[in-house]
Design an enzyme around this catalytic site. Structure first.
Site, PDB file in Angstrom:
ATOM      1  N   ASP A   1      -5.676  10.406  -2.861  1.00 22.88           N
ATOM      2  CA  ASP A   1      -6.219  11.589  -2.195  1.00 22.88           C
ATOM      3  C   ASP A   1      -7.628  11.919  -2.717  1.00 22.88           C
ATOM      4  O   ASP A   1      -8.468  11.041  -2.801  1.00 22.88           O
ATOM      5  CB  ASP A   1      -5.253  12.759  -2.340  1.00 22.88           C
ATOM      6  CG  ASP A   1      -3.933  12.503  -1.626  1.00 22.88           C
ATOM      7  OD1 ASP A   1      -3.972  12.014  -0.487  1.00 22.88           O
ATOM      8  OD2 ASP A   1      -2.873  12.765  -2.202  1.00 22.88           O
TER       9      ASP A   1
ATOM     10  N   ASP B   1       0.862  15.325   6.176  1.00 15.82           N
ATOM     11  CA  ASP B   1      -0.085  14.996   5.107  1.00 15.82           C
ATOM     12  C   ASP B   1      -1.286  15.945   5.182  1.00 15.82           C
ATOM     13  O   ASP B   1      -2.333  15.623   5.725  1.00 15.82           O
ATOM     14  CB  ASP B   1      -0.533  13.543   5.268  1.00 15.82           C
ATOM     15  CG  ASP B   1      -1.452  13.082   4.149  1.00 15.82           C
ATOM     16  OD1 ASP B   1      -1.513  13.762   3.109  1.00 15.82           O
ATOM     17  OD2 ASP B   1      -2.124  12.041   4.329  1.00 15.82           O
TER      18      ASP B   1
ATOM     19  N   TYR C   1       0.847  -1.187   0.000  1.00 22.97           N
ATOM     20  CA  TYR C   1       0.000   0.000   0.000  1.00 22.97           C
ATOM     21  C   TYR C   1       0.885   1.240   0.000  1.00 22.97           C
ATOM     22  O   TYR C   1       1.710   1.421   0.892  1.00 22.97           O
ATOM     23  CB  TYR C   1      -0.901   0.000   1.234  1.00 22.97           C
ATOM     24  CG  TYR C   1      -1.636   1.302   1.468  1.00 22.97           C
ATOM     25  CD1 TYR C   1      -2.515   1.810   0.515  1.00 22.97           C
ATOM     26  CD2 TYR C   1      -1.444   2.033   2.632  1.00 22.97           C
ATOM     27  CE1 TYR C   1      -3.182   3.003   0.723  1.00 22.97           C
ATOM     28  CE2 TYR C   1      -2.112   3.225   2.855  1.00 22.97           C
ATOM     29  CZ  TYR C   1      -2.986   3.705   1.892  1.00 22.97           C
ATOM     30  OH  TYR C   1      -3.642   4.895   2.095  1.00 22.97           O
TER      31      TYR C   1
END
Length: 313
Positions: A105, A76, A61
């Protein structure tokens, strides 16, 4: 997880330069259809992806949190562009043979931007992406101060993502961050709408109790496979993998454990150098130079040099 040899590592070690592994998107579909939750540790760069593959995991991932930290050393909060994330995804996909699921995102804009985003990630070689319904610029799902776009707008972005993919095996995961903004009921309703729009998996981010997780699993049972984000130190309770499987989640992400471990290890090494003037005392705890060059594929390079030199002779 793939069977391991006596060393605790996969016999085929890590992805090779010629890419001899099975088609990653078809393989991801097969893994998701198998019984029990599929475990996907988070990688923040190509090296951490190779370590995950070498450890025997079947999926990598790409964490947006980790990519942001490793590429620009910042939190982030929507600072990375889509181009930067796609480039990082391309590096990971090229470094391993197992499927890579990437954080995309918000899709970096509206539904038209999502079309371009999905095409770019697909061209980068990843097996799937997740898209979220946060307002841009987004924030890590376990930070405060999030906001979400209207449900209908996100459903349109999911439809755009599904229409944009050229490979039907490319996995589209729809994530909602609405639980922290409008409550769990709205998050569940949004997830249903995103499934109706064509999402392959549903990702309700940051439930804050086991009861909430059970509610998500119960309410969305049979709607689409579910993602559990086991965010290390985040707001979601750290359930056992057995319990996650009992609840019915299909994919488990461990997004930043490798990043945190790397940070701790680098700190320890630097403390040794600071105290002693050299890293000598730390070397017994580190891979040897030879072990590390093996990990990153030097034996394969030598084999290919011999192979192609012989064929051209």
């Amino acid at each position: 997880m793939t069977d391991l040899d006596g060393t605790g590592q996969r016999e085929d070690a890590v992805g090779d330069l010629l890419g001899s592994g099975p088609p990653p998107r078809k393989r991801l579909r097969e893994l998701l259809a198998a019984p029990g939750p599929l475990v996907a540790p988070g990688a923040y760069d190509a090296l951490s992806a190779r370590l995950i593959e070498q450890a025997g995991f079947d999926v990598v991932y790409l964490t947006g949190f980790g990519a942001t930290a490793s590429l620009i050393g910042r939190p982030d909060v929507g600072l990375l562009t889509g181009t930067e994330m796609v480039d990082q995804a391309r590096r990971l996909a090229a470094a391993v043979d197992v499927p890579v699921i990437a954080d995309a995102d918000t899709g970096y804009g509206n539904a038209l931007n999502v079309v371009r985003t999905v095409r770019a990630y697909e061209q980068a070689g990843v097996a799937g992406v997740h898209l979220e319904d946060q307002v841009s610029p987004k924030k890590c799902g376990h930070l405060s101060g999030k906001a979400v776009i209207p449900r209908e707008e996100m459903a349109g972005k999911v439809r755009a993502a599904v229409a944009a993919r050229r490979d039907p095996d490319f996995v589209i995961i729809a994530r909602t961050d609405a639980a922290a903004v409008h409550g769990l009921a709205d998050a569940v309703d949004r997830a249903r709408a995103y499934a109706d729009a064509g999402a392959d998996l549903l990702f309700v981010e940051a439930p804050t109790s086991e009861e909430d997780l059970a509610t998500v699993a119960r309410e969305l049972s049979g709607v689409a496979p579910l993602v559990f984000n086991w965010a290390e130190g985040g707001r979601t309770p750290p359930l056992s993998l057995e319990r996650i499987g009992e609840l019915g989640f299909s994919l488990v992400l461990y997004p930043i454990g490798a990043l945190l471990a790397a940070t701790a290890a680098v700190r320890a090494l630097l403390e040794t150098v600071r105290a002693d003037g050299t890293p000598a005392a730390a070397l017994p705890r580190l891979p040897s130079f030879g072990e590390f060059t093996d990990l990153i594929g030097l034996p394969e390079v030598h084999d290919l040099e011999r192979r192609f030199a012989a064929e051209s002779g």
